[in-house]
Design an enzyme around this catalytic site. Structure first.
Site, PDB file in Angstrom:
ATOM      1  N   TYR A   1      53.479  34.312  41.019  1.00  0.00           N
ATOM      2  CA  TYR A   1      52.561  34.766  41.899  1.00  0.00           C
ATOM      3  C   TYR A   1      51.762  33.191  41.940  1.00  0.00           C
ATOM      4  O   TYR A   1      50.353  33.023  41.204  1.00  0.00           O
ATOM      5  CB  TYR A   1      51.486  35.826  41.990  1.00  0.00           C
TER       6      TYR A   1
ATOM      7  N   SER B   1      42.496  35.938  47.882  1.00  0.00           N
ATOM      8  CA  SER B   1      43.680  35.224  46.740  1.00  0.00           C
ATOM      9  C   SER B   1      44.790  34.286  46.945  1.00  0.00           C
ATOM     10  O   SER B   1      45.676  33.789  46.492  1.00  0.00           O
ATOM     11  CB  SER B   1      44.757  36.369  45.942  1.00  0.00           C
TER      12      SER B   1
ATOM     13  N   ASP C   1      52.638  38.991  48.598  1.00  0.00           N
ATOM     14  CA  ASP C   1      52.885  38.939  50.555  1.00  0.00           C
ATOM     15  C   ASP C   1      52.563  38.150  50.779  1.00  0.00           C
ATOM     16  O   ASP C   1      52.702  38.390  52.453  1.00  0.00           O
ATOM     17  CB  ASP C   1      50.861  39.035  49.854  1.00  0.00           C
TER      18      ASP C   1
HETATM   19  C1  BGC Z   1      44.708  37.963  41.854  1.00  0.00           C
HETATM   20  C2  BGC Z   1      45.750  37.487  40.481  1.00  0.00           C
HETATM   21  C3  BGC Z   1      45.146  38.673  39.567  1.00  0.00           C
HETATM   22  C4  BGC Z   1      45.495  40.246  40.737  1.00  0.00           C
HETATM   23  C5  BGC Z   1      45.944  41.476  39.730  1.00  0.00           C
HETATM   24  C6  BGC Z   1      45.539  39.631  42.686  1.00  0.00           C
HETATM   25  O1  BGC Z   1      44.665  39.499  44.005  1.00  0.00           O
HETATM   26  O2  BGC Z   1      44.929  37.376  42.788  1.00  0.00           O
HETATM   27  O3  BGC Z   1      44.057  37.026  40.478  1.00  0.00           O
HETATM   28  O4  BGC Z   1      45.675  38.687  38.907  1.00  0.00           O
HETATM   29  O5  BGC Z   1      45.623  40.491  41.174  1.00  0.00           O
HETATM   30  O6  BGC Z   1      45.148  41.936  39.824  1.00  0.00           O
END
Ligand code: BGC
Length: 442
Positions: A115, A127, A170
């Site tokens: 990710y 994010s 996403d």
């Molecule tokens: C965040 C990440 C996180 C993941 C799991 C995402 O929405 O951007 O930083 O590791 O969620 O909680």
């Protein structure tokens, strides 16, 4: 006697799918960092309380590990910080040995979320991530992120693990459905996600014990007939273009509902879930016949197979937060669709720290004998990790690219207040999820 001949190195683009369901008969890795966050929450509730009991149970949850930025690969274990990727894999080996108790090793599955695409999550802000295609992000993604992950997972020490990757939640779905947003139109024009994901597929396909699932959003997003058609065509081109062989079985399948709240099943809808087209309130489903995740994966499986994917194409579903137990859960069929849906959101598109949600089905392989294309329920989003800050003043991205998105504020009516940045621990949400678990925690 001579040493047995080493097994030949796999050719790039080797089919990994043929190795079957990576979760079958496997022990799931328990992330010590997650257990530590849970323990912190234990200190915040009265000793011996009902909440304390729930939190004790949650201490055993098996959750995915997110490589959500370059720095997550190394971690900061030496200075008391988070485990890095190799630390997690070492811990998994140790857990595998401990479970064997001197006897034969059982398979161990570690779920790792890849990710860090450049221009991540083009249709939202919470994010966005640290890499930008305008700023050399693609080269950094390839050489400092994917190549490094690939080098680590390919180490001989980890050859005995089943390393399951959930690839880039996403972003690609955002591009498929949000081309009207300039940021998404731009990544489409520059093929940022396509290039990044194809690189990842090609690179990781060279490691035989890495099993790949591409993120394919959820039924409340790509579930409509027209969106599914777009998704099937788009993902087919994406996968086919990843390796010189063009093989579609380079992936094991798809992950749905990652970090979302969509139920597996709407239990009070009739067998065909076709209440959507009849009387009652249809607004919530907006004439989307894919009313839940099981319907969605059944449709997708048939459609991907018709498009040329092997029948063995399989799905995993994130059930970490789609249980919808708790006092607002309907207890039986009602005259109106809106009253009998267990998904109590005001809108299915609401994705941020949703109120009244609960832990869903516990992670396990082959949960449904009637669905051979369902590999496992998995906790991909670690329950208790925030989806995004509710603080509307946090408008400029922090060093991880996290900032305020309106969906995490008061606008939707569905988001909890008091939320920290995405990925940070949100105690109140965690306790809510445990209380509203369905099936209940025991
Ligand atoms: C965040 C990440 C996180 C993941 C799991 C995402 O929405 O951007 O930083 O590791 O969620 O909680």
């Amino acid at each position: 006697s001579p040493d047995p001949a080493p097994s030949p190195a796999p050719a790039p683009g080797t089919s990994l799918n043929t190795t079957g369901n990576p979760y079958a008969d496997a022990t799931l890795y328990q992330d010590p960092d997650y257990a530590a966050k849970v323990k912190q929450s234990l200190g915040r509730v009265p000793v011996g309380s009902a909440d304390a009991q729930l939190i004790q149970v949650a201490g055993g949850f098996r959750t995915a590990v997110w490589m959500d930025r370059l720095a997550a690969i190394d971690g900061a274990k030496a200075t008391g910080g988070a485990l890095g990727l190799a630390d997690h894999l070492d811990a998994a080996i140790a857990q595998q040995k401990a479970a064997a108790n001197g006897g034969a090793l059982k398979p161990m599955a570690v779920t790792v979320v890849v990710y860090d695409l450049p221009d991540r999550d083009c249709a939202a802000l919470a994010s966005n991530g640290e890499l930008s295609s305008a700023n050399n992000g693609m080269a950094i993604y390839k050489t400092q992120y994917i190549d490094r992950i690939a080098e680590i997972v390919a180490r001989p020490a980890y050859a005995g693990l089943r390393i399951v990757t959930v690839i880039e939640p996403d972003s690609y779905p955002n591009m498929l459905t949000n081309l009207s947003k300039p940021a998404c139109a731009e990544v489409d024009r520059k093929k940022v996600y396509v290039e990044g994901i194809q690189y990842t597929l090609a690179k990781l396909s060279t490691v035989p014990n890495v099993h790949m699932y591409l993120d394919i959003a959820h039924s409340g997003w790509l579930g409509w007939n027209d969106n599914r058609a777009k998704a099937v065509a788009g993902f087919k081109a994406l996968v086919a273009g990843a390796t010189p062989s063009g093989r579609l079985d380079v992936i094991r399948g798809f992950a749905t509902n990652t970090a979302n709240y969509t139920p597996l099943d709407e239990p009070y809808f009739n067998g065909t879930d076709d209440v959507v087209k009849t009387g009652g309130t249809t607004q919530f489903y907006e004439w989307n016949r894919a009313v839940d995740e099981l319907t969605y994966i059944d449709l997708l499986h048939a459609e991907f197979v018709a498009a040329g994917f092997p029948r063995s194409l399989s799905f995993i579903v994130d059930t970490s937060r789609n249980g919808w137990g708790g006092p607002k859960r309907p207890t039986g069929p009602q005259a109106d669709v809106d009253d009998m849906r267990i998904d109590r959101r005001l809108h299915r598109g609401n994705w941020c720290n949703v109120k009244d949600t609960g832990i869903g089905e516990r992670p396990r392989a082959n949960p449904d004998p009637s669905r051979a294309h369902l590999d496992a329920y998995v906790f991909i989003k670690p329950p208790g990790d925030s989806d995004g800050t509710s603080d509307a003043t946090q408008t400029s991205p922090n060093e991880e690219g996290k900032r305020f998105d309106g969906m995490c504020g008061t606008m939707t009516g569905d988001a909890l207040s008091g939320a920290p940045h995405a990925g940070q621990w949100f105690h109140d949400q965690f306790v809510m999820l445990l209380r509203n678990a369905s099936p209940a925690l025991k």
